[in-house]
Design an enzyme around this catalytic site. Structure first.
Site: not given
Length: 333
Positions: A10, A12, A14, A34, A60, A123-125, A147, A151, A247
């Site tokens: 539910a 973005f 996903g 979700d 989850i 994520t690339d982060e 964050y 991940k 940015n």
């Protein structure tokens, strides 16, 4: 894979992935699992084919609920996550519960039930910042905020389960994703919706020249799908847009498309530990036949137009919990 559970469906990416799968594969059935936290919104899916779709509300972090929902599925794609860096800096406990413990519950249940595939969306982060060049999947992660650390931890849980038990885990690391249905705490929908209302655009001072690689959400979904169906268990695949922009360039582009003055830009105190540049190399996924298709100018114009034309979706969101967060995040900057 006839029956796929999508966690965080539910949200973005996903919800866009569910749309993508139902459109691309007429024989696929989706179970959307979700929790419906602040960023979960079933209106993201209000016009889909419900004859091939089932919604299950659950967390989850609840192992029993995960196993029950997964029973009968062939594969699971895990989008469920706490994802906003600024919120992780404010309070990280929810990030640990969802992004680490939640991943363990998914791979453990998948192993017990004998699923064909577990696709964990990351994520690339997790790589951290890079001044020149682009990270490859073989480069060592160096997460620099709560964050991305959560991940990276979830990735390690998944990969360790593959090594120890043979659970068929595949991981994707996507770059900055944009498009319809993105919760307006994120920079692009925040700036678009603020600009529509002639409200200031709070751009981090010192971060205005930071670089992000922009990936249109449908391209991200096709990359995840490619890795799900063609990737090798135990492997990681970068999903990149190839559209690196500062940015400030993004901000000016939004204002230009809306016919708004750059006077709306308000430089605010920078985020602690703000990463300078993210860049990842998607060549490995390209070897499986994937490539991004959306041109940056077209994708940004399409996205800005969607928020302009769908105020019904975001206006009700930008109140209540969002407004409380926004005032807490930007009120004293």
């Amino acid at each position: 894979m006839k029956r796929i559970m999508v966690t965080g469906g539910a949200g973005f990416i996903g919800s866009n992935f569910i749309r993508y799968e139902l459109d691309q594969y007429p024989d696929v059935r989706i179970v959307n699992f979700d929790k419906l936290t602040y960023a979960g919104n079933l209106e993201n899916l209000k016009d889909i084919d419900e004859t091939r779709y089932t919604f299950v509300q659950g967390d989850i972090a609840d192992a029993d609920a995960v196993r029950q929902a997964l029973d009968g599925c062939d594969a699971v794609v895990n989008f469920a996550a706490e994802t906003h860096v600024d919120r992780s800096i404010m309070a990280a406990s929810d990030f640990i519960a969802t992004n680490v413990t939640g991943v363990y519950n998914i791979v453990e249940a998948a192993h017990q039930l004998g699923l064909e595939r577990v696709l964990h969306v990351s994520t690339d982060e997790v790589y951290g910042s890079i001044e020149e060049g682009s990270f490859k999947e073989t480069d060592r992660p160096n997460p620099r905020n709560p964050y991305s650390a959560s991940k990276a931890s979830g990735e390690l849980i998944g990969l360790s389960h593959f090594i120890t038990f043979g659970t068929p885990v595949v991981i994707t690391r996507g770059s900055n994703t944009y498009g319809p249905y993105q919760y307006p705490e994120k920079v692009l929908p925040l700036f678009v919706t603020n600009a529509i209302d002639d409200e200031p655009l709070p751009l981090y001072k010192g971060g205005e020249h930071n670089v992000r690689d922009w990936l249109y959400v449908e391209d991200h979904c096709s990359g995840i799908d490619c890795a799900l169906r063609n990737g090798t268990p135990g492997e990681v695949y970068n999903v990149a847009g190839g559209n690196e922009r500062e940015n400030i360039v993004l901000t000016r582009k939004i204002l230009s498309l809306l016919g708004k003055s750059e006077d709306l830009i308000k430089l605010v105190k920078d985020r602690p530990g703000h990463d300078r540049r993210y860049s990842i190399d998607p060549a490995k996924l390209g070897q499986l036949g994937w490539k991004s298709k959306m041109d940056w100018d077209e994708g940004i114009a399409r996205t800005v137009g969607w928020y302009r034309d769908n105020e019904w979706w975001w206006r009700k969101i930008k109140s209540g919990e969002f407004l409380e967060y926004y005032n807490r995040q930007y009120g004293n900057r």
